[in-house]
Write a protein that holds these residues in place. Structure first.
Motif, short mmCIF file in Angstrom:
data_model
loop_
_atom_site.label_atom_id
_atom_site.label_comp_id
_atom_site.label_asym_id
_atom_site.label_seq_id
_atom_site.Cartn_x
_atom_site.Cartn_y
_atom_site.Cartn_z
N GLY A 126 0.83 -1.22 0.00
CA GLY A 126 0.00 0.00 0.00
C GLY A 126 0.86 1.26 0.00
O GLY A 126 0.38 2.34 -0.36
N GLY A 127 2.12 1.12 0.40
CA GLY A 127 3.01 2.30 0.49
C GLY A 127 3.25 3.01 -0.83
O GLY A 127 3.04 4.23 -0.93
N PRO A 128 3.66 2.29 -1.90
CA PRO A 128 3.97 2.99 -3.16
C PRO A 128 2.83 3.84 -3.73
O PRO A 128 3.08 5.00 -4.09
CB PRO A 128 4.39 1.86 -4.10
CG PRO A 128 4.93 0.80 -3.18
CD PRO A 128 4.09 0.89 -1.94
N PRO A 129 1.55 3.36 -3.81
CA PRO A 129 0.53 4.26 -4.35
C PRO A 129 0.32 5.51 -3.50
O PRO A 129 0.06 6.60 -4.04
CB PRO A 129 -0.75 3.41 -4.41
CG PRO A 129 -0.44 2.12 -3.78
CD PRO A 129 1.03 2.00 -3.60
N THR A 140 3.44 0.76 -8.72
CA THR A 140 3.84 -0.02 -7.55
C THR A 140 4.78 -1.15 -7.97
O THR A 140 5.76 -1.46 -7.30
CB THR A 140 2.58 -0.62 -6.89
OG1 THR A 140 1.73 0.45 -6.54
CG2 THR A 140 2.90 -1.45 -5.67
N PHE A 141 4.46 -1.76 -9.12
CA PHE A 141 5.18 -2.97 -9.52
C PHE A 141 6.61 -2.70 -9.97
O PHE A 141 7.46 -3.59 -9.86
CB PHE A 141 4.41 -3.71 -10.62
CG PHE A 141 3.07 -4.21 -10.16
CD1 PHE A 141 2.94 -4.84 -8.92
CD2 PHE A 141 1.94 -4.06 -10.94
CE1 PHE A 141 1.71 -5.30 -8.48
CE2 PHE A 141 0.71 -4.52 -10.50
CZ PHE A 141 0.59 -5.14 -9.28
N GLY A 199 -0.42 9.99 -3.75
CA GLY A 199 -1.05 10.79 -2.69
C GLY A 199 -0.56 12.24 -2.68
O GLY A 199 0.54 12.54 -3.15
N THR A 200 -1.40 13.12 -2.15
CA THR A 200 -0.99 14.52 -1.95
C THR A 200 -0.09 14.55 -0.70
O THR A 200 -0.11 13.60 0.10
CB THR A 200 -2.21 15.41 -1.70
OG1 THR A 200 -2.85 14.94 -0.49
CG2 THR A 200 -3.21 15.35 -2.85
N LEU A 244 -9.52 9.97 -1.70
CA LEU A 244 -9.25 9.63 -3.10
C LEU A 244 -7.81 10.06 -3.37
O LEU A 244 -7.49 11.27 -3.32
CB LEU A 244 -10.22 10.37 -4.03
CG LEU A 244 -9.98 10.24 -5.53
CD1 LEU A 244 -10.10 8.79 -6.00
CD2 LEU A 244 -10.96 11.12 -6.31
N LEU A 245 -6.92 9.11 -3.62
CA LEU A 245 -5.49 9.44 -3.71
C LEU A 245 -5.21 10.42 -4.85
O LEU A 245 -5.58 10.18 -6.00
CB LEU A 245 -4.65 8.17 -3.91
CG LEU A 245 -4.38 7.32 -2.67
CD1 LEU A 245 -3.57 6.08 -3.02
CD2 LEU A 245 -3.67 8.12 -1.57
#
Ligand SMILES: Cc1cc2nc3c(=O)[nH]c(=O)nc-3n(C[C@H](O)[C@H](O)[C@H](O)COP(=O)(O)OP(=O)(O)OC[C@H]3O[C@@H](n4cnc5c(N)ncnc54)[C@H](O)[C@@H]3O)c2cc1C
Length: 406
Positions: A109-112, A260-261, A117-118, A240-241
């Motif tokens: 969940g960290g990378p997105p 992320t990948f 994220g703002t 909402l990211l």
């Protein structure tokens, strides 16, 4: 130019993490596999020791260790953080893969959150990990009917005033049941495909958001894999990211999932290599004690050849992983090389673990012994984070794109 020699500091990190993996992690590995869980007090000890080597890291600017312990900038201002992370991750996986996947932290969940994220969202969601106790993040993309076909997700999101209403199901989510928050990918309209994707952070306890079954798996049994259910879940706009404007550009929600990948695939590849090395080390010692020292027989020549092949596959995998990590550290796009490392290392590690069972004969099949466990654990490396087939599609697309006039 790529230099494969470990710096003094890298060698120090490798030795330190190896000692930790051997002395602290390995001794509890078989019991955790049997129990299908890692005890909380063990996790608490890991957090107290600041062993935040989970696959996704809390960035340093939000109070975490960042990926790659000891990755301070060199004379050119580059951190080599991906290379440090590779070295430490291989040793941790050598100790036990489920422990590593279960460590508290944002996980995948960290990378997105970090990339999409703002600044306010990054601060809000990463600050959870500064709090006392055990805290996890998770990544919710896969659905029944949408695994490899990421564009086909059906979980819906509908705008309702200053909120969004989410409905759907996610499956096979690592640490999903215990996560403080999960990045949930949903669509405003399945017909729009990738352009319809949105990425939300859904917090634990939000009404309508619940954990379904916890999967019983063949391997990595002590790592939690959960089904998540979303029934009329109201998520505020602020979750909402990247905010709504971010998605007007087109496929930004889909890109948040895919980006992320690029960072996680070489990491997953080196984890598989760490398990393969564990199996190789164990088998090499078995051969030495049972054949070379005890009863040298002609069959030893065959065993020696197999050991040589195992070692060759492990070293080749590591070099591919390090190349992808080196490119990431240098800021060079590495999607093709990340997929090459993942595709190669997964197959190589499966072959190594299978050879380990073969060399040990019946002992290799004994339940709740290391070699049998590694043989079960390794299969998933050719499935999660994109299957071997999907990696080959990524690689071939990139090869063709690199051709002139294509
Ligand atoms: C232990 C575990 C942990 C996981 N953790 C997470 C997580 O944290 N978050 C998350 O979102 N997901 C997670 N997943 C899900 C994982 O990413 C998916 O299982 C994976 O993407 C494959 O999807 P699938 O299982 O639906 O297989 P499918 O997509 O149904 O594929 C089945 C087979 O068809 C092949 N195939 C599919 N499409 C093609 C094609 N176009 N060309 C050639 N072959 C094709 C595949 O390679 C595979 O062999 C996890 C899975 C496991 C097992």
């Amino acid at each position: 130019m790529i230099d494969f020699e470990l710096t003094g500091k890298q060698a120090q990190v490798k030795e330190l993490v190896h000692q930790f993996a051997m002395g602290v992690i390995r001794p509890m590995s078989l019991q955790a596999d049997k129990d299908h869980r890692i005890p909380d007090d063990f996790m608490e000890r890991m957090v107290a020791m600041r062993t935040m080597m989970s696959v996704g890291e809390v960035p340093q600017e939000y109070g975490g260790e960042g990926a790659g312990i000891g990755a301070t900038p060199d004379k050119k201002g580059k951190t080599q953080k991906n290379r440090f992370a590779m070295i430490a991750a291989e040793e941790m996986a050598w100790g036990d893969i489920s422990v590593l996947l279960s460590l508290p932290g944002p996980g995948l969940g960290g990378p997105p959150v970090q990339f999409t994220g703002t600044p306010e969202q990054r601060e809000r969601f990463f600050s959870v990990f500064k709090k006392e106790g055990l805290h996890w993040g998770a990544y919710g993309l896969t659905e029944p009917g949408a695994g490899s076909d990421v564009a086909g997700i059906k979980t819906s999101c509908k705008k309702d005033g200053k909120h969004w209403i989410l409905n759907g199901r996610k499956c096979f989510i690592t640490n999903g049941g215990r996560a403080d928050w999960v990045v949930i990918f949903a669509t405003v309209d399945p017909i729009q495909g990738r352009a319809g994707h949105r990425a939300f952070v859904v917090e634990k306890g939000t009404p309508g958001f619940s954990c379904g079954k916890i999967e019983e798996k063949m391997g990595i049994r002590a790592s939690e894999t959960a089904e998540l259910v979303l029934e009329d879940v109201r998520v505020p706009d602020e979750n909402l990211l990247g905010g709504e404007e971010h998605y007007l550009k087109g496929k930004e929600g889909f890109m948040a999932a895919m980006k992320t990948f690029d960072s996680s695939r070489p990491m997953v590849a080196i984890l598989g290599t760490g398990i393969a090395r564990a199996a190789y080390d164990y088998t090499r010692d078995f051969v030495r004690e049972n054949y070379v020292l005890a009863r040298p027989i002609p069959r030893y020549a065959q065993l020696a050849t197999t050991l040589a092949d195992m070692k060759r596959l492990i070293d080749a995998s590591r070099l591919m992983c390090w190349r992808a990590a080196w490119m990431a550290d240098e800021g060079v796009p590495n999607a093709k090389e990340a997929s090459m490392a993942k595709a190669y290392a997964a197959k190589a590690a499966m072959k190594v673990c299978s050879d380990a069972v073969q060399i040990m004969g019946a002992h290799g099949l004994e339940q709740h012994q290391f070699v049998e466990k590694w043989y079960r654990d390794i299969k998933v490396f050719d499935i999660f984070e994109g299957t071997g087939q999907i990696q080959r599609i990524v690689i071939s697309k990139r090869i063709l794109r690199e051709m002139p006039n294509f």
